[in-house]
Design a protein around this motif. Structure first.
Motif, PDB file in Angstrom:
ATOM      1  N   ARG A  25      -3.753  14.600  -3.412  1.00 15.27           N
ATOM      2  CA  ARG A  25      -4.856  15.102  -2.583  1.00 15.27           C
ATOM      3  C   ARG A  25      -4.478  16.459  -2.029  1.00 15.27           C
ATOM      4  NH1 ARG A  25      -8.717  11.002  -0.528  1.00 15.27           N
ATOM      5  NH2 ARG A  25      -7.944   8.948  -1.103  1.00 15.27           N
ATOM      6  N   VAL A  31      -9.210  15.058  -4.808  1.00 18.54           N
ATOM      7  CA  VAL A  31      -8.229  14.375  -5.646  1.00 18.54           C
ATOM      8  C   VAL A  31      -8.087  15.123  -6.969  1.00 18.54           C
ATOM      9  CG1 VAL A  31      -7.680  12.205  -6.808  1.00 18.54           C
ATOM     10  CG2 VAL A  31      -8.857  12.169  -4.588  1.00 18.54           C
ATOM     11  N   GLU A 108       0.538   8.121  -3.189  1.00 16.70           N
ATOM     12  CA  GLU A 108      -0.330   9.225  -2.780  1.00 16.70           C
ATOM     13  C   GLU A 108       0.525  10.359  -2.231  1.00 16.70           C
ATOM     14  OE1 GLU A 108      -4.484   9.099  -0.855  1.00 16.70           O
ATOM     15  OE2 GLU A 108      -3.043   9.081   0.812  1.00 16.70           O
TER      16      GLU A 108
END
Length: 150
Positions: A25, A31, A108
């Motif tokens: 991100r 994204v 992430e």
């Protein structure tokens, strides 16, 4: 350690593979997705990632995959673990005669990166997507969409 081609085909046909996928991100919460050039999921927009090799630690795999997929070596300390996921495909890297099964560790990372700096080995094109846009697109693979249903 990389396996000889015929041995690797037997492994893919017979067992699940373990991999790491990266939800990258940027500061705008978009994204990063790449359009896959290889099977499985060829032609779909997908998150970067790849297999963990035999005798490779999670940390070593993460560093190798971020360098190969993003052109920038990151560590597990740079990421948040999202959990395990499962991916099933009707095809495999060598064709359609057997399926592929992955057990995927999702991570992430918040990282602003220039698309023009990204490697082109696994993805022919890249772009930043809003979560709403990728969830609504038939061009984005369902396995990628699944990372955003928590």
């Amino acid at each position: 350690m990389r396996l000889e081609l015929d041995t690797f085909k037997t492994v893919v046909e017979s067992t699940p593979l373990v991999s790491i996928d990266l939800m990258i991100r940027n500061q705008q919460a978009q994204v990063l997705l790449g359009k896959r050039t290889n099977r499985p999921a060829q032609g779909y927009w997908f998150v970067p990632g790849g297999r963990i090799l035999k005798d490779e630690t999670f940390e070593s795999a993460f560093q190798r995959l971020t360098k190969v997929e993003l052109g920038k070596k990151l560590t597990l300390d740079d990421a948040q673990f999202l959990g395990p996921y499962e991916h099933h495909y009707d095809d495999n890297f060598s064709g359609t005669c057997f399926s592929t099964h992955y057990v995927v560790l999702g991570y992430e990372v918040v990282l602003d990166i220039e698309i023009s700096d990204l490697p082109r080995e696994q993805h022919g094109d890249y772009r930043w997507w809003s979560v709403e846009e990728l969830l609504g697109s038939d061009l984005v693979h369902q396995n990628t969409k699944d990372y955003f249903f928590r």
